[in-house]
Motif scaffolding. Structure first.
Motif, PDB file in Angstrom:
ATOM      1  N   TYR A  47       0.838  -1.210   0.000  1.00 37.84           N
ATOM      2  CA  TYR A  47       0.000   0.000   0.000  1.00 37.84           C
ATOM      3  C   TYR A  47       0.866   1.250   0.000  1.00 37.84           C
ATOM      4  O   TYR A  47       0.586   2.219  -0.719  1.00 37.84           O
ATOM      5  CB  TYR A  47      -0.911  -0.039   1.229  1.00 37.84           C
ATOM      6  CG  TYR A  47      -1.873   1.123   1.332  1.00 37.84           C
ATOM      7  CD1 TYR A  47      -2.676   1.504   0.250  1.00 37.84           C
ATOM      8  CD2 TYR A  47      -2.005   1.832   2.525  1.00 37.84           C
ATOM      9  CE1 TYR A  47      -3.571   2.561   0.353  1.00 37.84           C
ATOM     10  CE2 TYR A  47      -2.900   2.888   2.635  1.00 37.84           C
ATOM     11  CZ  TYR A  47      -3.672   3.250   1.553  1.00 37.84           C
ATOM     12  OH  TYR A  47      -4.549   4.304   1.646  1.00 37.84           O
ATOM     13  N   GLU A  48       1.939   1.231   0.769  1.00 34.74           N
ATOM     14  CA  GLU A  48       2.868   2.359   0.834  1.00 34.74           C
ATOM     15  C   GLU A  48       3.485   2.657  -0.527  1.00 34.74           C
ATOM     16  O   GLU A  48       3.779   3.812  -0.843  1.00 34.74           O
ATOM     17  CB  GLU A  48       3.958   2.040   1.856  1.00 34.74           C
ATOM     18  CG  GLU A  48       4.962   3.138   2.112  1.00 34.74           C
ATOM     19  CD  GLU A  48       5.950   2.743   3.191  1.00 34.74           C
ATOM     20  OE1 GLU A  48       5.837   3.256   4.312  1.00 34.74           O
ATOM     21  OE2 GLU A  48       6.831   1.903   2.907  1.00 34.74           O
ATOM     22  N   GLY A  50       1.922   2.122  -3.312  1.00 39.66           N
ATOM     23  CA  GLY A  50       0.843   2.358  -4.270  1.00 39.66           C
ATOM     24  C   GLY A  50       0.551   1.172  -5.159  1.00 39.66           C
ATOM     25  O   GLY A  50      -0.043   1.331  -6.233  1.00 39.66           O
ATOM     26  N   SER A  53      -4.712  -0.416  -3.760  1.00 39.59           N
ATOM     27  CA  SER A  53      -5.507   0.782  -3.462  1.00 39.59           C
ATOM     28  C   SER A  53      -5.959   0.793  -2.007  1.00 39.59           C
ATOM     29  O   SER A  53      -5.850  -0.212  -1.290  1.00 39.59           O
ATOM     30  CB  SER A  53      -6.734   0.812  -4.374  1.00 39.59           C
ATOM     31  OG  SER A  53      -7.603  -0.274  -4.039  1.00 39.59           O
ATOM     32  N   THR A  54      -6.496   1.922  -1.573  1.00 41.33           N
ATOM     33  CA  THR A  54      -7.069   2.021  -0.227  1.00 41.33           C
ATOM     34  C   THR A  54      -8.193   1.001  -0.067  1.00 41.33           C
ATOM     35  O   THR A  54      -8.293   0.331   0.964  1.00 41.33           O
ATOM     36  CB  THR A  54      -7.604   3.440   0.032  1.00 41.33           C
ATOM     37  OG1 THR A  54      -6.505   4.364  -0.023  1.00 41.33           O
ATOM     38  CG2 THR A  54      -8.275   3.534   1.392  1.00 41.33           C
ATOM     39  N   THR A 109       4.862   7.128   2.501  1.00 42.96           N
ATOM     40  CA  THR A 109       3.553   7.431   3.069  1.00 42.96           C
ATOM     41  C   THR A 109       2.506   6.629   2.308  1.00 42.96           C
ATOM     42  O   THR A 109       2.830   5.644   1.639  1.00 42.96           O
ATOM     43  CB  THR A 109       3.290   8.958   3.031  1.00 42.96           C
ATOM     44  OG1 THR A 109       2.051   9.230   3.663  1.00 42.96           O
ATOM     45  CG2 THR A 109       3.310   9.514   1.618  1.00 42.96           C
ATOM     46  N   ASN A 110       1.258   7.008   2.418  1.00 40.30           N
ATOM     47  CA  ASN A 110       0.188   6.324   1.694  1.00 40.30           C
ATOM     48  C   ASN A 110      -1.015   7.255   1.621  1.00 40.30           C
ATOM     49  O   ASN A 110      -1.054   8.299   2.279  1.00 40.30           O
ATOM     50  CB  ASN A 110      -0.165   4.991   2.365  1.00 40.30           C
ATOM     51  CG  ASN A 110      -0.567   5.167   3.815  1.00 40.30           C
ATOM     52  OD1 ASN A 110      -1.644   5.668   4.122  1.00 40.30           O
ATOM     53  ND2 ASN A 110       0.311   4.766   4.729  1.00 40.30           N
ATOM     54  N   ASP A 111      -2.002   6.888   0.827  1.00 37.98           N
ATOM     55  CA  ASP A 111      -3.120   7.793   0.564  1.00 37.98           C
ATOM     56  C   ASP A 111      -3.910   8.158   1.819  1.00 37.98           C
ATOM     57  O   ASP A 111      -4.279   9.319   2.014  1.00 37.98           O
ATOM     58  CB  ASP A 111      -4.060   7.179  -0.484  1.00 37.98           C
ATOM     59  CG  ASP A 111      -3.438   7.166  -1.875  1.00 37.98           C
ATOM     60  OD1 ASP A 111      -2.598   8.050  -2.158  1.00 37.98           O
ATOM     61  OD2 ASP A 111      -3.771   6.280  -2.680  1.00 37.98           O
ATOM     62  N   ILE A 114      -1.875  10.658   3.897  1.00 41.22           N
ATOM     63  CA  ILE A 114      -1.861  12.005   3.307  1.00 41.22           C
ATOM     64  C   ILE A 114      -3.214  12.701   3.510  1.00 41.22           C
ATOM     65  O   ILE A 114      -3.264  13.903   3.798  1.00 41.22           O
ATOM     66  CB  ILE A 114      -1.487  11.939   1.810  1.00 41.22           C
ATOM     67  CG1 ILE A 114      -0.006  11.574   1.666  1.00 41.22           C
ATOM     68  CG2 ILE A 114      -1.771  13.274   1.115  1.00 41.22           C
ATOM     69  CD1 ILE A 114       0.967  12.580   2.275  1.00 41.22           C
ATOM     70  N   GLU A 115      -4.297  11.955   3.414  1.00 41.13           N
ATOM     71  CA  GLU A 115      -5.610  12.532   3.702  1.00 41.13           C
ATOM     72  C   GLU A 115      -5.657  13.062   5.137  1.00 41.13           C
ATOM     73  O   GLU A 115      -6.195  14.145   5.399  1.00 41.13           O
ATOM     74  CB  GLU A 115      -6.713  11.484   3.495  1.00 41.13           C
ATOM     75  CG  GLU A 115      -6.989  11.150   2.037  1.00 41.13           C
ATOM     76  CD  GLU A 115      -8.006  10.026   1.889  1.00 41.13           C
ATOM     77  OE1 GLU A 115      -8.670   9.679   2.898  1.00 41.13           O
ATOM     78  OE2 GLU A 115      -8.132   9.487   0.771  1.00 41.13           O
ATOM     79  N   GLN A 140       3.755   6.285  -2.623  1.00 39.25           N
ATOM     80  CA  GLN A 140       2.637   5.633  -3.302  1.00 39.25           C
ATOM     81  C   GLN A 140       2.452   6.142  -4.721  1.00 39.25           C
ATOM     82  O   GLN A 140       1.762   5.517  -5.519  1.00 39.25           O
ATOM     83  CB  GLN A 140       1.346   5.783  -2.489  1.00 39.25           C
ATOM     84  CG  GLN A 140       0.673   7.152  -2.572  1.00 39.25           C
ATOM     85  CD  GLN A 140       1.135   8.101  -1.489  1.00 39.25           C
ATOM     86  OE1 GLN A 140       2.247   8.005  -1.013  1.00 39.25           O
ATOM     87  NE2 GLN A 140       0.269   9.020  -1.100  1.00 39.25           N
ATOM     88  N   GLU A 141       3.069   7.285  -5.045  1.00 38.42           N
ATOM     89  CA  GLU A 141       2.941   7.831  -6.401  1.00 38.42           C
ATOM     90  C   GLU A 141       4.076   7.379  -7.318  1.00 38.42           C
ATOM     91  O   GLU A 141       3.892   7.314  -8.537  1.00 38.42           O
ATOM     92  CB  GLU A 141       2.899   9.358  -6.333  1.00 38.42           C
ATOM     93  CG  GLU A 141       1.656   9.887  -5.642  1.00 38.42           C
ATOM     94  CD  GLU A 141       1.628  11.401  -5.491  1.00 38.42           C
ATOM     95  OE1 GLU A 141       0.577  11.930  -5.072  1.00 38.42           O
ATOM     96  OE2 GLU A 141       2.647  12.056  -5.785  1.00 38.42           O
TER      97      GLU A 141
END
Length: 207
Positions: A47-48, A50, A53-54, A109-111, A114-115, A140-141
């Protein structure tokens, strides 16, 4: 010694404060055993980067721990993210304005995190932060993560940088050690004892 031309910053516990034990602590409160399987660590690592997905992360967790509500899991997952002190934001903005160095962010990091970062620090402050950098790399990008040498090689190649002209600042020793093996100069910052805003005082020997 070559002059530093580029400063590469980590994000967590360099700019934004983290509570690293929080995720495990909060998951235990939800009744999840201390010995979380290697499978979960693997999923978190994917996940980290990417690579999932979440939604896939949450599905995997729900299948493994069906008695834990999704929102409780997300809250526990994001409990690591704390505050972003204004003096650090002002520091990097000033550094950007002075334009003496190319500034790069390089964060594992991860989505979901970041949110939560944006929620904690507000979107306008997050934009101020992001706009201070010439390049802003989130694991993740770019589908790479520290401490793999490939992530540092990616940053060097993507920006046509010479390793010896770069300084990398990170709070994890394994990350700075990996970067230093490529010839990048490093500062393994100690959260709570050192602050990134002290860069040009306590680490002036690096320049």
């Amino acid at each position: 010694m070559s002059t530093i031309k580029t400063i590469i910053f980590d994000f967590g516990d360099v700019f934004i404060n983290l509570d690293k034990p929080a995720i495990k602590r909060e998951l235990i409160k939800l009744g999840i055993p201390k010995a979380i399987s290697l499978d979960m660590y693997h999923i978190a690592s994917e996940y980290e980067k990417g690579l999932i997905s979440t939604a896939e992360l949450i599905t995997h967790f729900n299948e493994k721990f069906p008695n834990v509500a999704t929102q409780d899991f997300i809250k526990a997952w994001n409990s690591i993210i704390l505050d972003f002190p204004e003096h650090r934001l002002e520091f990097v903005e000033k550094l950007s304005k002075e334009n003496n160095y190319q500034l790069i962010l390089l964060s594992n990091t991860n989505d979901l995190h970041i949110e939560q970062v944006i929620k904690n620090m507000s979107l306008p402050r997050y934009k101020r932060f992001k706009n201070s950098f010439n390049k802003f790399y989130l694991s993740q990008e770019i589908h790479l993560s520290k401490p793999s040498p490939s992530i540092y090689e990616f940053v060097l190649n993507d920006n046509n940088l010479q390793a010896r002209q770069c300084l990398f600042i990170d709070d994890l020793k394994e990350n700075t050690e990996s970067a230093s093996k490529l010839g990048i100069r490093t500062w393994n910052i100690i959260p709570g004892k050192e602050d990134v805003t002290q860069l040009f005082t306590i680490k002036n020997d690096l320049f």
